[in-house]
Each structure stands twice: as C-alpha cells, then as structure tokens.
Design an enzyme around this catalytic site. Structure first.
Site, PDB file in Angstrom:
ATOM      1  N   GLU A   1      35.462  47.841  48.058  1.00 33.65           N
ATOM      2  CA  GLU A   1      36.786  47.758  47.440  1.00 33.65           C
ATOM      3  C   GLU A   1      37.871  47.587  48.511  1.00 33.65           C
ATOM      4  OE1 GLU A   1      38.001  47.141  44.698  1.00 33.65           O
ATOM      5  OE2 GLU A   1      40.020  47.945  44.722  1.00 33.65           O
TER       6      GLU A   1
ATOM      7  N   CYS B   1      46.813  32.819  32.302  1.00 34.22           N
ATOM      8  CA  CYS B   1      47.898  32.084  31.683  1.00 34.22           C
ATOM      9  C   CYS B   1      48.613  33.030  30.708  1.00 34.22           C
ATOM     10  CB  CYS B   1      47.495  30.840  30.900  1.00 34.22           C
ATOM     11  SG  CYS B   1      46.744  29.568  31.914  1.00 34.22           S
TER      12      CYS B   1
ATOM     13  N   ASN C   1      46.327  29.242  26.317  1.00 27.70           N
ATOM     14  CA  ASN C   1      45.627  30.070  27.293  1.00 27.70           C
ATOM     15  C   ASN C   1      44.147  29.987  26.930  1.00 27.70           C
ATOM     16  OD1 ASN C   1      45.282  33.691  27.439  1.00 27.70           O
ATOM     17  ND2 ASN C   1      44.564  32.178  28.847  1.00 27.70           N
ATOM     18  N   GLY C   2      43.322  29.522  27.875  1.00 24.50           N
ATOM     19  CA  GLY C   2      41.888  29.407  27.585  1.00 24.50           C
ATOM     20  C   GLY C   2      41.360  28.071  28.063  1.00 24.50           C
TER      21      GLY C   2
ATOM     22  N   ARG D   1      49.543  37.047  34.906  1.00 21.23           N
ATOM     23  CA  ARG D   1      48.432  36.317  34.299  1.00 21.23           C
ATOM     24  C   ARG D   1      48.200  34.951  34.933  1.00 21.23           C
ATOM     25  NH1 ARG D   1      46.996  38.650  29.467  1.00 21.23           N
ATOM     26  NH2 ARG D   1      45.895  36.776  28.851  1.00 21.23           N
TER      27      ARG D   1
ATOM     28  N   LYS E   1      45.722  38.369  37.238  1.00 20.97           N
ATOM     29  CA  LYS E   1      45.267  39.723  36.941  1.00 20.97           C
ATOM     30  C   LYS E   1      44.291  39.776  35.770  1.00 20.97           C
ATOM     31  CE  LYS E   1      46.770  44.366  36.933  1.00 20.97           C
ATOM     32  NZ  LYS E   1      45.946  44.595  38.134  1.00 20.97           N
TER      33      LYS E   1
ATOM     34  N   HIS F   1      21.321  44.654  59.938  1.00 21.17           N
ATOM     35  CA  HIS F   1      20.540  43.518  59.450  1.00 21.17           C
ATOM     36  C   HIS F   1      21.371  42.243  59.382  1.00 21.17           C
ATOM     37  CE1 HIS F   1      17.236  46.188  58.659  1.00 21.17           C
ATOM     38  NE2 HIS F   1      18.040  46.988  57.972  1.00 21.17           N
TER      39      HIS F   1
HETATM   40  C1  G6P Z   1      40.849  39.976  38.325  1.00 19.77           C
HETATM   41  C2  G6P Z   1      41.872  40.921  38.930  1.00 19.77           C
HETATM   42  C3  G6P Z   1      41.166  42.136  39.521  1.00 19.77           C
HETATM   43  C4  G6P Z   1      40.304  42.808  38.467  1.00 19.77           C
HETATM   44  C5  G6P Z   1      39.331  41.820  37.819  1.00 19.77           C
HETATM   45  C6  G6P Z   1      38.651  42.426  36.606  1.00 19.77           C
HETATM   46  O1  G6P Z   1      40.066  39.422  39.315  1.00 19.77           O
HETATM   47  O2  G6P Z   1      42.615  40.258  39.925  1.00 19.77           O
HETATM   48  O3  G6P Z   1      42.124  43.055  39.991  1.00 19.77           O
HETATM   49  O4  G6P Z   1      39.575  43.847  39.052  1.00 19.77           O
HETATM   50  O5  G6P Z   1      40.037  40.659  37.372  1.00 19.77           O
HETATM   51  O6  G6P Z   1      39.645  42.688  35.642  1.00 19.77           O
HETATM   52  P1  G6P Z   1      39.554  43.774  34.520  1.00 19.77           P
HETATM   53  O7  G6P Z   1      40.847  43.660  33.781  1.00 19.77           O
HETATM   54  O8  G6P Z   1      38.377  43.422  33.675  1.00 19.77           O
HETATM   55  O9  G6P Z   1      39.385  45.092  35.177  1.00 19.77           O
END
Ligand code: G6P
Length: 612
Positions: free
Chosen positions: A485, A2, A99-100, A27, A607, A508
């Site tokens: 990844e 948020c 936000n929270g 966000r 994000k 497995h």
């Molecule tokens: C979210 C984002 C990811 C990120 C993860 C951890 O899931 O979409 O791209 O790797 O959070 O975020 P950070 O800011 O702690 O690396």
C-alpha cells in the site's frame, strides 16, 4: 468513472452544473463539458481540468434552465475537445452525457453510417446519441421512448442523461451498471453520478436501479419505468451527507485532510460496535450471517486497488484470529478465471465507492453461483452495498482525494471487528489476547493523533528523497500488505516508481536493484519474525541501500541500523497496519507536494472505476 450531472428547474443551470462537476471531478478529469438548452442546444467542452472549461465559457452565453454536464476519464478516444462530452445528435437537437462503455459501438456505428450518419469523435458515446436520433426519426416517438427503444440494442455499461431541444424541460436518464442518483427539489430536479452535487440543493434522492429509466419534466414531475415500459414506484431516501465534509476545511489538499481525519473516521467506524467496558462487540450487518460465516469452509475477499490491500490484511486478521481460511482475489482476475465457488462460500466485497465495475461484476457472478455476499463499502446506497446479501459500512465519510487513505484504515477497522467477532464465536482467540486487541482497537484513534506528530520528521525525509526515481517497500506478515500500500500511494501521486515486497522475497530479485541511491522503506513494527526483519535490513545495508524504517517506540536495535527512523506506538500485531500505514501516506503526500504533483487528482487516475 466519468461524472455526470444534470439540472432542470427555475434556476440558471450552468453554475449548478459547474459546481456539480467540481464535486464529481474525482471520477475523472481529463476533459469536461456542458450542454445548455435555451431554445437552442449549446455545448461547451474542453480538454483538461474543469478550470479550462470555466475559462473557455466565461464570456459565452451560458443562460438556460436545463442542462447536462460531464467530467471525463477517457476510454474510447484520447482526451481532447472533440471527444469530451456532451455529444450531440447529427441534427444538433439532442445532447447526451455517458458514463460507461458501449461494447457493441462498432456494429452500431457501421449501421448508422450506412443510414447517413456522420461522426466527429472517436467515442462510443457519440454512437448512442445518433442511435437515439435514428430511432426517433424512424419510429416517430418522443425522447423517452426513443431512449428506451435504443437501449434495447446496446450492449455494455452505462449511465446516461439526454436532453432535447424539442422537449425543452425534460431530462431522460437511464442506468445499467453505472450509478445514477436523482435529486427531488422544489420545482427542480437533479441527476448525478453520486449524491455530492445534489446535497446542497435537496436531501431527497432516489437511487436508480439497473435497467431503469427516469424521466423528469417540470409539468409531470418524476416517472421511473423499466426497459419493458412498466412503471416503477420510486423509493425516496433522505441524504445524510454533511456539506462541510465535501470541502477542504482549511487543508491544502483533500488527501491531507483525509489523512488527518483518520482518528475520527475510525472512531465513527467503531461507534456502537465496540466497547470494552460494556463488552460490546458487534457488526449489525453480520448478525444474520454469523452462523454462515462461522461455518464457512473459507471466505473469499474480492477487491481492487487499495481495497485489495485491505483485503490482504483481512486475510491475515481472519486466519489469525478466527482460523477460517481466506482467499483474497483481484476482482478483475476472479471474475474471468472460472473460479470454483461453493454454495457455502462467503464472498466479501471490499470497496470504498461500492461502484467499482470489476468488484460489482465479481459479486454478481458469485451470487449467481449461490455464494453469500457481504459488502464492506464506504458510500452509503452504492451498488455493491445494495446488491450484497448483508454488509457493513465503513463510515469514513466522503473520501474525495483520489488516493485512498481513510477509507483504507476504516476497511481495516471493519475487518478487525470481523476477525474478533468470528474468533470469539469460534473460540479461537485466547481470552487475554482478545482483551488486548479489543482495548488496543479502542485506543487506535488516540494513537493516530500521536502518529500524526511525526509529520515534520516525514517532511524532512520527503525533502531528502523527492528526486529519486525508485523506491522499494518491504514488510513481513501483517506489514507486507502495508508495504504494498505504501508503494502504491507513492506511485499514484508522485509518479515515482515504487515496489512493495515481502521482506524475505527481496533476495529473490529486488535485491539486485539495491545500491546507494535506492531508498528502502522497511515497515518493521513486527514482534513475530523480528530477527528476520533485522536480517533483511542488514541485507539492504550491506548493499548500501538507504533505509527508512517504521518501527515501534521501544525499538532500539533498528534505530541503530536504519538511516531514518519513524517511530509509532506499540500495539498488538494485528493492529499495527492501522498505525504503520499513516507515515507512509504522509511520506507519499509530502514527496508529491514537493514534486508539484496534483495530489488530489493524479494523472490518468480516477477514484471510482466504473469501467472494466
Ligand atoms: C481506484 C482508486 C483507488 C481504489 C480502487 C478501488 O483505482 O483510485 O483508490 O482503491 O479504485 O476502488 P473501490 O472504490 O472499489 O475501493
């Protein structure tokens, strides 16, 4: 998670709020809204991306010089117009963005209902603004005091901003575990979840600390106090973000721009830290803790998402180069499973945003138990960076695409530097290998440029596989986390189901999935266990799986075996992840584009995950 933005000053608030929300869309973006006070409080809010709000408000009266805005990632209550923020008090005079999560919203709501409050949304946030209204009514206090007293009854995490019709040039903001930045302009103030909405207006900012309340009004300026009502002296910092870094600069998507920026972001990350000619190898943040690091019986890396994958590479790097045992933990699991933490443990928090709620909570817990905390963050001034004992920034610059790319490779760069520093100090790296890795690391930015030349070939592969429903990614050793990844990138932005697996584990279980429709991406740049990788490829081939292999330029054997081959330059094995990850970023990007997915803002994601 948020995004919050607020403005008070002499300009029109609405365009500033909308531009700010655009910057904060990473966000969360399932709905957005603004409240403007121009004598009366008016709220516009809409489900969907920001565009929906802008279209909805375009013929309405949005005039006013004070306002708050919000872009939402739903926690309590589905994304719809009513649950979107801002939320108003019952009398419509107060408006709030949040936000929270308010964890005790249920008993508070029950209490307020008994006092005659009626709620229209399913959110926890609405409870908070009614609580502030109730406190103001009973205690007969002004807005800032009502906010302060109300927050004493709140359990949970919040960054909030509140405005009131009765105090029409005042903004009250408060934070606990969710970030807030205040921008100080000429006769104007900004409040936002991060500095990106502020940077084009002023460079002077204050990062609010947990438990602080900020009050800005045009007459008295800024005041900060704590929950006990004591004044706090604000610490003004100057922003270093450049505005153009927040724009797409000609690329179709931020993600593509950020993939392309990786040569420079790694160069920035290495600047002043590594130079083979002058024998420079140093991380300033590690300096004071070097002895502690070198003496630690183990290191614990805590992280989430892509950062957790970087942590896994870090485990291989540090164990390989420095021979210190490393444990890598999902922050969310670590903090809730009563982990055993010793006082001589060093806990490394890896986080692009520096705000991920679980990672932040994990380091707080480890700190309480006496561990030393080292933060590796991208966002300067973020909570994790500030709450760590020491740390190193990754210097990737603002990353806006929700799927992390350049933040990941710069995290790997910092971890490689750490491995080298500790290995050197502990005498665990043979001289010639040390030299090879140092020189190899210096050459990575140029080699990345070379890897980018595979893009056309990757586009072709993307075209071939854009309609499949499943993907398998395999890798061994250093390339195992890269397989994880790669699979995560594809899931995140193209919505194709993908799994990453250690190549040898395939037999497995996942091998049962392989048939002639299953693409299997094998990250096979390894020198060690090379024959084993070949065997794994043969196992896939025998079951008619379609193999996309990432190999090194000199590899002829896998070239023969695989259906598609992407070749990258040969580098010492610990550096391979830095290059091998790039074709996988490009593959998921092009598949997502071909499937018409919203690459920069994938569904359901955000994000910066500031809720647990
Ligand atoms: C979210 C984002 C990811 C990120 C993860 C951890 O899931 O979409 O791209 O790797 O959070 O975020 P950070 O800011 O702690 O690396």
């Amino acid at each position: 998670m948020c995004g919050i933005v607020a403005y008070v000053g002499e300009q029109e608030a609405y365009p500033i709020l909308i531009k700010g929300l655009q910057r904060l869309a990473y966000r969360g973006y399932d709905s957005s809204g603004v409240a403007i006070c121009n004598g009366k409080m008016t709220v516009y809010k809409k489900k969907g991306k920001l565009r929906a709000l802008v279209d909805y408000a375009k013929d309405q009266d949005t005039k006013g010089k004070i306002g708050i805005g919000h872009t939402r990632w739903a926690t309590h209550g589905e994304p719809n117009d009513v649950n979107a923020h801002p939320h108003n008090s019952q009398n419509g005079k107060l408006s709030l963005v949040h936000n929270g999560i308010i964890e005790n919203y249920a008993p508070l709501k029950e209490m307020l209902i008994k006092k005659g409050h009626r709620f229209v949304s399913d959110t926890d946030t609405e409870v908070l603004i009614h609580l502030i209204e109730e406190v103001q009514r009973v205690e007969k206090v002004n807005l800032e005091e009502a906010v302060r007293l109300s927050l004493h009854s709140v359990v949970g995490a919040y960054a909030i901003v509140v405005i009131s019709e009765d105090e029409p040039d005042k903004i009250v903001a408060a934070r606990k575990s969710s970030p807030l930045v205040i921008g100080l302009g000429e006769k104007e103030f900004f409040v936002a979840s991060d500095a990106t909405p502020i940077v084009e207006h002023t460079k002077n900012v204050i990062y609010l600390n947990d438990g602080e309340i900020a009050v800005v009004d045009l007459e008295n300026g800024l005041r900060i106090k704590n929950m006990e009502n004591d004044s706090v002296t604000p610490y003004i910092q100057e922003l270093e973000i450049k505005l153009e870094k927040l724009e797409k600069e000609g690329f179709d998507h931020f993600m593509l721009k950020e993939i392309y920026q990786q040569d420079n972001s790694i160069r920035d990350c290495l600047r002043g830290r590594l130079n083979s000619k002058t024998d420079l190898l140093h991380l300033r943040g590690m300096k004071d803790l070097e002895d502690q690091f070198a003496a630690a019986k183990r290191l614990i890396i805590v992280a989430c998402g892509t950062s957790w994958h970087a942590g896994l590479v870090g485990e291989y790097l540090i164990e390989d180069l420095a021979r210190i045992p490393v444990e890598v933990e999902y922050a969310s699991e670590f903090r809730y499973r009563k982990p055993i933490i010793y006082e001589d443990d060093v806990v490394i928090a890896l986080s692009q945003s520096g705000e991920t709620a679980d990672t932040l909570a994990a380091i707080r817990m480890a700190k309480e138990q006496g561990a030393t905390i080292f933060g590796i963050c991208n966002v300067v001034g973020s909570s994790i960076a500030r709450e760590s004992h020491a740390g190193s920034y990754t210097h990737a610059g603002p990353e806006i695409g929700v799927a992390s790319t350049k933040a990941f490779t710069t995290q790997l760069t910092v971890l490689t530097l750490m491995g080298l520093i500790l290995g050197k100090k502990r005498g665990t790296i043979p001289e010639e290998i040390y030299k090879e890795i140092v020189e190899g690391l210096e050459s990575i930015p140029n080699l990345i440029k070379q890897v980018m030349e595979t893009e056309e070939q990757i586009k072709y592969i993307a075209e071939e596989f854009k309609d499949v429903s499943n993907f398998l990614y395999l890798g061994r050793g250093y390339n195992f986390p890269i397989a994880l990844e790669g699979a995560l990138k594809l899931k995140e932005i193209s919505y194709i189901h993908a799994e990453g697996y250690p190549a040898a584990e395939m037999k497995h279980g996942p091998i049962a999935l392989i048939d002639d429709s299953m693409p299997v991406v094998v990250v096979a740049t390894n020198e060690s266990a090379y024959e084993k990788i070949i065997s794994n490829i043969q196992e896939v081939k025998a079951r008619k799986g379609r193999i996309i292999a990432i190999t090194t330029l000199k590899d002829k054997i896998i070239e023969e075996l695989a259906d598609y081959v992407i070749q990258i330059p040969n580098v010492p094995e610990p550096l391979a992840p830095l290059l091998a990850t790039i074709p996988l970023q490009l593959l998921s990007y092009h598949i997502a584009v071909l499937r018409n997915c919203d690459v920069d803002q994938p569904r359901n994601l955000a994000k910066s995950v500031t809720v647990e």
